[in-house]
Design an enzyme around this catalytic site. Sequence first.
Site, short mmCIF file in Angstrom:
data_model
loop_
_atom_site.label_atom_id
_atom_site.label_comp_id
_atom_site.label_asym_id
_atom_site.label_seq_id
_atom_site.Cartn_x
_atom_site.Cartn_y
_atom_site.Cartn_z
N PRO A 94 0.56 -1.31 0.13
CA PRO A 94 -0.05 0.05 -0.04
C PRO A 94 0.93 1.46 0.01
O PRO A 94 0.41 2.04 -0.38
CB PRO A 94 -0.69 -0.15 1.14
CG PRO A 94 -0.13 -1.20 2.18
CD PRO A 94 0.58 -2.22 1.24
N GLU A 121 2.80 -7.16 8.16
CA GLU A 121 3.10 -5.71 8.00
C GLU A 121 4.02 -5.20 6.58
O GLU A 121 4.43 -4.41 6.57
CB GLU A 121 3.63 -4.95 9.29
CG GLU A 121 2.63 -5.34 10.54
CD GLU A 121 1.44 -4.80 10.30
OE1 GLU A 121 0.61 -5.13 10.37
OE2 GLU A 121 1.43 -3.66 9.87
N ARG A 163 -2.96 -9.12 -20.40
CA ARG A 163 -3.95 -8.86 -21.33
C ARG A 163 -3.26 -7.84 -22.40
O ARG A 163 -3.67 -7.99 -23.64
CB ARG A 163 -5.09 -8.30 -21.10
CG ARG A 163 -5.09 -6.75 -20.30
CD ARG A 163 -6.35 -6.51 -19.69
NE ARG A 163 -7.42 -5.93 -21.02
CZ ARG A 163 -7.11 -4.83 -21.65
NH1 ARG A 163 -6.30 -4.21 -21.60
NH2 ARG A 163 -8.10 -4.73 -22.68
N ASP A 178 -8.78 0.48 -25.10
CA ASP A 178 -8.75 0.46 -24.13
C ASP A 178 -9.23 1.91 -23.45
O ASP A 178 -8.44 2.93 -24.26
CB ASP A 178 -7.45 0.16 -23.12
CG ASP A 178 -7.27 -1.38 -23.22
OD1 ASP A 178 -8.24 -2.11 -23.34
OD2 ASP A 178 -6.19 -1.97 -23.05
N1 LIG Z 1 -3.69 -2.77 1.58
C1 LIG Z 1 -3.19 -2.81 0.51
C2 LIG Z 1 -3.60 -1.83 -0.51
C3 LIG Z 1 -3.04 -1.47 -1.70
C4 LIG Z 1 -2.02 -2.51 -2.16
N2 LIG Z 1 -1.42 -2.76 -3.22
C5 LIG Z 1 -0.47 -3.70 -3.51
S1 LIG Z 1 -0.70 -4.80 -1.95
C6 LIG Z 1 -1.64 -3.68 -1.20
C7 LIG Z 1 -2.25 -3.70 0.06
#
Ligand SMILES: Nc1ccc2ncsc2c1
Length: 252
Positions: A94, A121, A163, A178
């Site tokens: 994230p 984590e 794709r 696209d």
């Molecule tokens: N929680 C979360 C949000 C986005 C993301 N992108 C790759 S792993 C991940 C994990």
Amino acid sequence: MRVDIISIFPEYFAPLDVSLMGKARERGILDIHLHQLRDWTHDVHRTVDDTPYGGGPGMVMKPEVWGEAVDAVIDGGRAALGADALPRLIVPTPSGRPFTQEVALEYAGEPWLLFAPARYEGIDSRVVAEYGERLRADEVSIGDYVLAGGEAAVLVMVEAVGRLLPGVLGNARSVADDSFAPGAMANLLEGPVYTKPPVWRGHEVPEVLLSGHHGRIARWRRDEALRRTLDRRPELVARLDRDGLDKHDRRV
Ligand SMILES: Nc1ccc2ncsc2c1
């Protein structure tokens, strides 16, 4: 394209056996190899995580296990691709840079991707630092929300990249169509779509789409795409340079 995925849940990637990705694998366009991270542990509990230095909640994935796994997977890929081959290492997180169509196109040009989805984590930060010294290592996010781990993100990225590979989409569909591809509809959301019957439960298909007048249809589709984008993703319209919007657009 070769794709290696190291995970404690390799069964998570069963969807890559079906549909478009499954067919791409059958046709040899996509060569996906799954690996169980725990195969590189050496304790009876097959431990892959430990408490974070500095304290705090959750657990961090151990660098030794990931290091042995990535080294082994690189050796395995080199046996197939050549002794000097190196993968693009992609760590879903994230806190990564946004995964966009532009990034998908970049990855589609790579001969070998190695995905390292984390749980808990995340992975000890020294792993990306270690491999970033000798290959392209990216930390990439698919969006701002909470997931249990990176496996779902790998599924998203493999499909978005797969794709784009030549031969994966049939003749009826091309990546040039696209919604985020360069061209007149670049950076616009797809507008509404319709098929038979012309009236369904009292809802009629917009008349212009039945007119056979291709110029009017194209104009209507762009107007609807622009209207939807202004309504749902106004920041995308801001990206359109002044040339991207013609005088008719400004009346939408
Ligand atoms: N929680 C979360 C949000 C986005 C993301 N992108 C790759 S792993 C991940 C994990």
